[in-house]
Design an enzyme around this catalytic site. Structure first.
Site, PDB file in Angstrom:
ATOM      1  N   HIS A 134       0.697  -1.341   0.109  1.00  7.91           N
ATOM      2  CA  HIS A 134       0.075   0.139   0.194  1.00  7.91           C
ATOM      3  C   HIS A 134       1.088   1.285   0.053  1.00  7.91           C
ATOM      4  CE1 HIS A 134      -3.577   2.670   0.964  1.00  7.91           C
ATOM      5  NE2 HIS A 134      -2.920   3.129   1.717  1.00  7.91           N
ATOM      6  N   ASP A 174      -7.687   8.562  -6.322  1.00  7.08           N
ATOM      7  CA  ASP A 174      -7.841   9.603  -5.573  1.00  7.08           C
ATOM      8  C   ASP A 174      -5.984  10.395  -6.299  1.00  7.08           C
ATOM      9  OD1 ASP A 174      -5.831   7.399  -4.664  1.00  7.08           O
ATOM     10  OD2 ASP A 174      -7.206   7.210  -2.800  1.00  7.08           O
ATOM     11  N   LYS A 197     -10.675  13.671  -4.525  1.00 11.69           N
ATOM     12  CA  LYS A 197     -11.740  12.807  -3.160  1.00 11.69           C
ATOM     13  C   LYS A 197     -11.094  13.368  -2.414  1.00 11.69           C
ATOM     14  CE  LYS A 197     -10.765   8.758  -1.871  1.00 11.69           C
ATOM     15  NZ  LYS A 197      -9.982   7.104  -1.964  1.00 11.69           N
ATOM     16  N   ASP A 227     -11.722  -2.373  -0.910  1.00 15.88           N
ATOM     17  CA  ASP A 227     -11.795  -2.496   0.456  1.00 15.88           C
ATOM     18  C   ASP A 227     -13.921  -3.079   0.566  1.00 15.88           C
ATOM     19  OD1 ASP A 227     -12.976  -3.627   2.751  1.00 15.88           O
ATOM     20  OD2 ASP A 227     -11.185  -2.607   4.318  1.00 15.88           O
ATOM     21  N   SER A 228     -14.230  -1.731   1.305  1.00 16.16           N
ATOM     22  CA  SER A 228     -15.887  -1.546   0.812  1.00 16.16           C
ATOM     23  C   SER A 228     -16.300  -1.378   0.001  1.00 16.16           C
ATOM     24  CB  SER A 228     -15.969  -0.132   1.732  1.00 16.16           C
ATOM     25  OG  SER A 228     -15.484   1.224   1.101  1.00 16.16           O
TER      26      SER A 228
END
Length: 317
Positions: A134, A174, A197, A227-228
């Site tokens: 990440h 982003d 964003k 993720d979500s």
């Protein structure tokens, strides 16, 4: 395959046995027999059932959900191998959990990625091989050699096979992902757009603006983790509202927690492509607009080169 550090052995934990077997098949190796089980109170017990003395051992284990269980499996497998006199132990971590905690976000918050790196090192790991961290600086959290592989070559090959390149635009969801998106855009000679964003709280995002003219293009969102799914869904809506023809997403790590699969299924995303760095749940596997892309060959080749003491970075030249 040749090796300079003893016979090559592959050991798999319980996080992603399908990927482990595929890597073994790519290398022409059987997985080393090992028992990773739990006592009645969920305490983890590991027993390596083959001789690994003097071997160059690769432990294949993503620290995905349940993250703490799979992390403990990795640490205990490593300890078992070290006590069994393995010559070298490489932790192959396709998805490195806790990577999003790479810095202090408040006055009294932890840097958990560094803590996990310390745990893996102190357990007896000699080397780490991971995929699309990440944050690239996490490599520096380890005091042992760490190779951060990139899924982009696999994605580029898939994109070239499936799309008319002249009509594509790569989009970063982003500002933080611009470097990653720009790198892929350069590989396929496509223009770049950026989603501006604002994230009010973890797991929730609001698209503010689209930077770039996306009208008439097929847009491909590029990111490391989904993720979500909220960011991708909102980004797809914004791109279509700005005249994009269709929106696809290529993401390395499909965490897809909670109701993310249903959210993607009900979205305007034409397709979400994720790698198999994390073993998909039944809900993800049954979602019609989510497709899996194998990274077994990429990781297998990295293991082969590491074992033979050859360059790994040249994979991405």
């Amino acid at each position: 395959m040749s090796a300079k550090n003893g016979a090559v052995k592959l050991v798999a934990g319980n996080s992603n046995p399908v990927l482990a077997r595929e890597i073994g098949r790519w290398l022409g190796l059987e997985l080393t027999k090992a028992s990773v089980r739990r006592f009645a109170d969920n305490e983890i017990f590991v027993e390596v059932l083959e001789n690994v003395r003097g071997s160059d051992v690769y432990v294949i284990q993503s620290t995905s959900y349940p993250t703490n269980d799979h992390l403990m499996e990795l640490l205990i497998i490593t300890d078992a191998l070290r006590r069994a006199s393995a010559r070298r132990i490489t932790a192959v971590i396709p998805y490195f959990g806790y990577a999003r905690q790479d810095r202090k976000v408040g006055s009294r918050s932890p840097i958990s990625a560094k803590l996990v790196a310390n745990l893996i090192t102190r357990a007896g790991t000699d080397r780490v091989l991971t995929l699309d961290l990440h944050a690239g600086q996490i490599q520096g959290f380890f005091d042992i050699p760490t190779d951060n592989l990139y899924a982009s070559p696999v994605m580029v090959r898939d994109i070239k096979e499936r799309f008319e390149l002249g009509k594509l635009m790569v989009v970063s969801p982003d500002v933080g992902g611009v470097v990653r998106a720009r790198g892929l855009a350069k590989r396929i000679s496509a223009p770049l757009a950026i989603i501006d964003k604002r994230r009010e709280r973890a797991g929730e995002s609001e698209v503010m603006n689209v930077i770039g003219d996306v009208a008439g293009y097929t847009c491909i969102l590029i990111d490391d983790i989904v993720d979500s799914g909220g960011t991708l869904v909102n980004a797809a809506d914004a791109l279509l509202a700005n005249g994009a023809q269709e929106v696809y997403a290529y993401i390395t790590h499909g965490v897809l927690s909670g109701g993310a699969a249903a959210r993607i299924a009900g979205s305007k995303l034409k397709e979400l492509v994720i790698t198999d760095s994390i073993q998909p749940t039944d809900a993800v596997s049954k979602t019609g607009n989510i497709r899996l892309l194998s990274i077994a060959g990429l990781i297998g080749e990295a293991i082969r080169r590491t074992a033979a003491e050859q360059s790994v970075s040249s994979l991405f030249d």
